[in-house]
Each structure stands twice: as C-alpha cells, then as structure tokens.
Design a protein around this motif. Structure first.
Motif, PDB file in Angstrom:
ATOM      1  N   ILE A 134       0.743  -1.301  -0.184  1.00  0.00           N
ATOM      2  CA  ILE A 134       0.043   0.064  -0.046  1.00  0.00           C
ATOM      3  C   ILE A 134       0.890   1.508  -0.004  1.00  0.00           C
ATOM      4  O   ILE A 134       0.566   2.171  -0.642  1.00  0.00           O
ATOM      5  N   LEU A 135       1.938   1.315   0.842  1.00  0.00           N
ATOM      6  CA  LEU A 135       2.845   2.250   0.900  1.00  0.00           C
ATOM      7  C   LEU A 135       3.456   2.802  -0.490  1.00  0.00           C
ATOM      8  O   LEU A 135       3.882   3.802  -0.495  1.00  0.00           O
ATOM      9  N   SER A 136       3.741   1.809  -0.927  1.00  0.00           N
ATOM     10  CA  SER A 136       4.856   1.860  -2.091  1.00  0.00           C
ATOM     11  C   SER A 136       3.850   1.950  -3.683  1.00  0.00           C
ATOM     12  O   SER A 136       4.388   2.319  -4.480  1.00  0.00           O
ATOM     13  N   GLN A 137       2.663   1.499  -3.505  1.00  0.00           N
ATOM     14  CA  GLN A 137       2.204   1.087  -5.060  1.00  0.00           C
ATOM     15  C   GLN A 137       0.735   2.030  -5.020  1.00  0.00           C
ATOM     16  O   GLN A 137       0.100   1.909  -6.020  1.00  0.00           O
ATOM     17  N   VAL A 138       0.045   2.377  -3.891  1.00  0.00           N
ATOM     18  CA  VAL A 138      -1.230   2.985  -4.342  1.00  0.00           C
ATOM     19  C   VAL A 138      -1.095   4.337  -4.457  1.00  0.00           C
ATOM     20  O   VAL A 138      -0.198   5.062  -4.233  1.00  0.00           O
ATOM     21  N   GLY A 139      -1.777   4.724  -5.500  1.00  0.00           N
ATOM     22  CA  GLY A 139      -1.791   5.927  -6.282  1.00  0.00           C
ATOM     23  C   GLY A 139      -3.216   6.357  -6.165  1.00  0.00           C
ATOM     24  O   GLY A 139      -4.447   5.834  -6.077  1.00  0.00           O
ATOM     25  N   LEU A 140      -3.466   8.113  -6.288  1.00  0.00           N
ATOM     26  CA  LEU A 140      -4.706   8.421  -6.716  1.00  0.00           C
ATOM     27  C   LEU A 140      -5.511   8.439  -7.776  1.00  0.00           C
ATOM     28  O   LEU A 140      -5.146   8.100  -8.696  1.00  0.00           O
ATOM     29  N   ARG A 141      -6.757   8.013  -7.655  1.00  0.00           N
ATOM     30  CA  ARG A 141      -7.764   7.809  -8.861  1.00  0.00           C
ATOM     31  C   ARG A 141      -7.692   9.204  -9.610  1.00  0.00           C
ATOM     32  O   ARG A 141      -8.078  10.178  -9.236  1.00  0.00           O
ATOM     33  N   GLU A 142      -7.370   8.993 -10.930  1.00  0.00           N
ATOM     34  CA  GLU A 142      -7.560  10.219 -11.769  1.00  0.00           C
ATOM     35  C   GLU A 142      -8.967  10.487 -12.186  1.00  0.00           C
ATOM     36  O   GLU A 142      -9.806   9.789 -12.497  1.00  0.00           O
ATOM     37  N   GLY A 143      -9.173  11.704 -12.250  1.00  0.00           N
ATOM     38  CA  GLY A 143     -10.450  12.312 -12.506  1.00  0.00           C
ATOM     39  C   GLY A 143     -11.771  11.988 -11.524  1.00  0.00           C
ATOM     40  O   GLY A 143     -12.654  12.242 -12.056  1.00  0.00           O
ATOM     41  N   LEU A 144     -11.383  11.634 -10.363  1.00  0.00           N
ATOM     42  CA  LEU A 144     -12.449  11.141  -9.409  1.00  0.00           C
ATOM     43  C   LEU A 144     -12.815  12.581  -8.691  1.00  0.00           C
ATOM     44  O   LEU A 144     -12.191  13.287  -8.184  1.00  0.00           O
ATOM     45  N   ARG A 145     -14.248  12.536  -8.683  1.00  0.00           N
ATOM     46  CA  ARG A 145     -14.885  13.553  -8.000  1.00  0.00           C
ATOM     47  C   ARG A 145     -15.553  12.811  -6.802  1.00  0.00           C
ATOM     48  O   ARG A 145     -16.608  12.194  -6.995  1.00  0.00           O
ATOM     49  N   LEU A 146     -15.037  13.332  -5.660  1.00  0.00           N
ATOM     50  CA  LEU A 146     -15.839  12.689  -4.463  1.00  0.00           C
ATOM     51  C   LEU A 146     -17.052  13.244  -4.134  1.00  0.00           C
ATOM     52  O   LEU A 146     -17.106  14.388  -4.125  1.00  0.00           O
ATOM     53  N   LYS A 147     -18.253  12.393  -3.922  1.00  0.00           N
ATOM     54  CA  LYS A 147     -19.512  12.956  -3.267  1.00  0.00           C
ATOM     55  C   LYS A 147     -20.050  11.958  -2.164  1.00  0.00           C
ATOM     56  O   LYS A 147     -19.677  10.804  -2.336  1.00  0.00           O
ATOM     57  N   GLY A 148     -20.642  12.411  -1.017  1.00  0.00           N
ATOM     58  CA  GLY A 148     -21.122  11.710  -0.392  1.00  0.00           C
ATOM     59  C   GLY A 148     -20.454  11.190   0.999  1.00  0.00           C
ATOM     60  O   GLY A 148     -21.184  10.566   1.686  1.00  0.00           O
ATOM     61  N   GLY A 149     -19.287  11.376   0.941  1.00  0.00           N
ATOM     62  CA  GLY A 149     -18.326  10.727   2.170  1.00  0.00           C
ATOM     63  C   GLY A 149     -17.924  12.142   3.186  1.00  0.00           C
ATOM     64  O   GLY A 149     -18.710  13.201   3.035  1.00  0.00           O
ATOM     65  N   LEU A 150     -17.314  11.817   4.194  1.00  0.00           N
ATOM     66  CA  LEU A 150     -17.046  12.417   5.160  1.00  0.00           C
ATOM     67  C   LEU A 150     -16.009  13.417   4.755  1.00  0.00           C
ATOM     68  O   LEU A 150     -15.107  13.078   4.200  1.00  0.00           O
ATOM     69  N   ALA A 151     -15.854  14.716   5.265  1.00  0.00           N
ATOM     70  CA  ALA A 151     -14.941  15.710   4.799  1.00  0.00           C
ATOM     71  C   ALA A 151     -13.655  15.265   5.532  1.00  0.00           C
ATOM     72  O   ALA A 151     -13.691  14.526   6.618  1.00  0.00           O
ATOM     73  N   PRO A 152     -12.548  15.417   4.949  1.00  0.00           N
ATOM     74  CA  PRO A 152     -11.221  14.905   5.261  1.00  0.00           C
ATOM     75  C   PRO A 152     -11.070  15.662   6.981  1.00  0.00           C
ATOM     76  O   PRO A 152     -10.675  14.643   7.772  1.00  0.00           O
ATOM     77  N   HIS A 153     -11.591  16.690   7.324  1.00  0.00           N
ATOM     78  CA  HIS A 153     -11.203  17.001   8.868  1.00  0.00           C
ATOM     79  C   HIS A 153     -12.207  16.335   9.883  1.00  0.00           C
ATOM     80  O   HIS A 153     -12.102  16.046  10.921  1.00  0.00           O
ATOM     81  N   LEU A 154     -13.277  15.904   9.362  1.00  0.00           N
ATOM     82  CA  LEU A 154     -14.200  15.060  10.238  1.00  0.00           C
ATOM     83  C   LEU A 154     -13.752  13.716  10.240  1.00  0.00           C
ATOM     84  O   LEU A 154     -14.002  12.984  11.173  1.00  0.00           O
ATOM     85  N   ARG A 155     -13.270  13.111   9.087  1.00  0.00           N
ATOM     86  CA  ARG A 155     -12.642  11.751   9.040  1.00  0.00           C
ATOM     87  C   ARG A 155     -11.508  11.810  10.146  1.00  0.00           C
ATOM     88  O   ARG A 155     -11.474  10.833  10.817  1.00  0.00           O
ATOM     89  N   ARG A 156     -10.530  12.557  10.191  1.00  0.00           N
ATOM     90  CA  ARG A 156      -9.223  12.795  11.052  1.00  0.00           C
ATOM     91  C   ARG A 156     -10.065  12.711  12.315  1.00  0.00           C
ATOM     92  O   ARG A 156      -9.393  12.248  13.409  1.00  0.00           O
ATOM     93  N   GLN A 157     -11.079  13.681  12.696  1.00  0.00           N
ATOM     94  CA  GLN A 157     -11.559  13.771  13.955  1.00  0.00           C
ATOM     95  C   GLN A 157     -12.222  12.690  14.699  1.00  0.00           C
ATOM     96  O   GLN A 157     -11.896  12.151  15.752  1.00  0.00           O
ATOM     97  N   LEU A 158     -12.839  11.954  13.378  1.00  0.00           N
ATOM     98  CA  LEU A 158     -13.393  10.599  14.055  1.00  0.00           C
ATOM     99  C   LEU A 158     -12.353   9.632  14.296  1.00  0.00           C
ATOM    100  O   LEU A 158     -12.732   8.867  15.349  1.00  0.00           O
ATOM    101  N   VAL A 159     -11.522   9.373  13.629  1.00  0.00           N
ATOM    102  CA  VAL A 159     -10.512   8.385  13.765  1.00  0.00           C
ATOM    103  C   VAL A 159      -9.945   8.656  15.254  1.00  0.00           C
ATOM    104  O   VAL A 159      -9.507   7.730  15.776  1.00  0.00           O
TER     105      VAL A 159
END
Length: 291
Positions: free
Chosen positions: A168-193
């Motif tokens: 995962i650390l060496s081979q995972v990449g960002l999906r190209e052209g992906l528009r995220l909808k419906g998930g938790l905002a990054p700051h809420l996700r970090r706060q929740l974790v």
C-alpha cells in the motif's frame, strides 16, 4: 473473505489440472495465503473481487502475460493484481509461486490507518514482474513457516501485514479524475479516527459517533461507509482487535484487563471475537510472540 470459494484467482488455479496447491491458510484480517506449483498452463483472471499479491519463488522464466509477451518472469519477481483487473497468463515450463489474497475491506482499513485517506480516492496499481527484494524476502520467510501450526501461523499474520502495508505504501496512487461525493470531509474523518482511538475502551454507540460529526445516524452510517469502505461496527471491531494484539505482544496484562481496555463486554466475549478474527486464541497468540 470467509470461504475459498469466493477467491476467484485461487479457484482458477485450483481447477487447473496442471496446478498443484502445496498449502493454504486463512491468516485473519481478510488475508489468505497460498503456495502453488504449476507447469505448462494458461490462466485467465476476469475481474476478481479481491486483490492478489504474488511472488515467484522458483522458475517462471517462461511465464508471461499475453498482452506483454516480451516480459518474462523470474524468481523473486512480484506481481500486484488489483480487484477488478483483467489478465491472461501463459506458463511455459515450471513455476512455484506464493499468493496473498486480500479482501477489499482490509485494503480499505489499511488505507485509512496508514495513509489517512478515503479508500475510494485510492487505486491499487497493477504491477507485473516488479523487482522488490524486501517483499521477496518476506515471501520467502512466509513460506518457510508451518501454516498448520497455530503458534507459527499467528506469526504469519504479522508478516502478511508487513507485505500488505509495504504494498500500500509503495504502490497505491490517487484515482485520476475522481470527484468524491457523499463521504465525510477530511477534517471530520481525522476527527472521527482520533475519537475512536481515544475511546476504544468505551461502549461506543452509532449515535455517539454520528454526534462527533453533527450528523444523523442514518446519514452518518452511509457517509462512513463511503469514506472508510466498511461499516462503522466492522471498523471499530478491527481497531479493537488491533489494540488487543498490541497489548498481547507488549504487556503481561491479564486477558480480562485487555478485554476492558479494548471495549469488550467480558473476557469470554473478547476471546470469542479474537479467535474469530485471528484463527487462534489470545493465549496462543501471546505464546507465539513470547517464543
């Protein structure tokens, strides 16, 4: 993954008259290991529902993908085959190879805990005949263990996690052209974790978790699964089991104390959940790491 029947790459090899399974084992946490011999064969993989990480242990110099006929395998080469991929293979001569089959849920959990990113943002990259000495050395250690011995098999689980984390650390990449909808905002996700990690010992409810994000239980459960790739109760259980494993390895705490520390209702509840997740008792797990 609760059954080998659901692992398409495994079933494809298992149905071949040329391939021979040396051994296989459920290592817990959505990871299955298998060791194969094969010769003079062809294999087609059509959009499996799981990820596959493989290492050529011996031979393979006559093995190639039909879409890449000029590239040949060799000992210690690593292949990463993401869920949903398509590939066709030709095996000339003999080959011995080790496989790890990884559930999408475990991949999602590792993306969150290792990278602090939403799993749907990330794509596991398809790699063929990659030179990675560290991964090859881990695979050789893995196949040198007795997977049928409960104590040693528990050690294989930690080694499998090293393989998965490195991938995962060496081979995972960002999906190209992906528009995220419906998930938790990054700051809420970090706060929740952070909230979950600080309160693993507490009897957390869906309402409490939703309240940290100022959402209704209904919308929170849907958005959590969008962001984390699995429902809240599965994520919470995985984190509690992970904390318990750390305490079993690093402390002499009694099992009842560990149960309380990790939010389980009783020592028996903890023992049952731990054995379901790890395939062995908490006592066997501790003994394996002491030895």
């Amino acid at each position: 993954m609760s059954s080998l029947d659901t692992i398409q790459v495994f079933q494809s090899l298992n149905s071949s008259p040329h391939a021979r399974l040396e051994q296989s084992a459920f290592l817990g946490d959505g990871v299955v290991a298998a060791l194969w011999n094969n010769r003079h064969d062809s294999q087609d993989y059509h959009a499996p529902s799981h990820h596959t990480l493989s290492c050529y242990i011996a031979g393979g110099t006559g093995t190639f993908r039909r879409d890449q006929p000029d590239k040949k395998g060799s000992p210690d080469k690593i292949c990463t085959l993401p869920a949903g991929h398509q590939s066709s293979w030709v095996v000339n001569g003999e080959i011995r190879l080790a496989h790890l089959y990884i559930s999408p849920e475990q991949f999602s959990l590792n993306c969150v805990t290792l990278l602090d990113r939403e799993p749907r943002e990330l794509a596991l990259q398809e790699k063929t005949f990659l030179a990675d000495p560290q991964q090859a050395e881990r695979f050789h250690r893995l196949i040198g263990m007795n997977w049928k011995e409960p104590g040693e098999r528990l050690l294989t689980s930690s080694l499998a996690h090293e393989l998965l984390d490195h991938m995962i650390l060496s081979q995972v990449g960002l999906r190209e052209g992906l528009r995220l909808k419906g998930g938790l905002a990054p700051h809420l996700r970090r706060q929740l974790v952070e909230f979950i990690e600080l309160n693993l010992a507490e009897p957390l409810s869906l309402g409490q978790l939703a309240g940290t994000c100022s959402l209704s239980e209904y919308h929170f459960a849907r958005m959590f699964r969008e962001s984390f790739g699995l429902p809240p109760h599965q994520y919470l259980l995985a984190r509690r089991i992970s904390r318990a494993r750390d305490l079993l390895r690093s402390t002499r705490m009694a099992f009842g104390e560990i149960a309380v520390e990790c939010g389980f209702a009783s020592a028996s509840h903890f023992s049952n959940r731990f054995k379901q997740a790890m395939g062995a008792t908490a006592g066997e797990y501790r003994m394996a790491f002491q030895s």
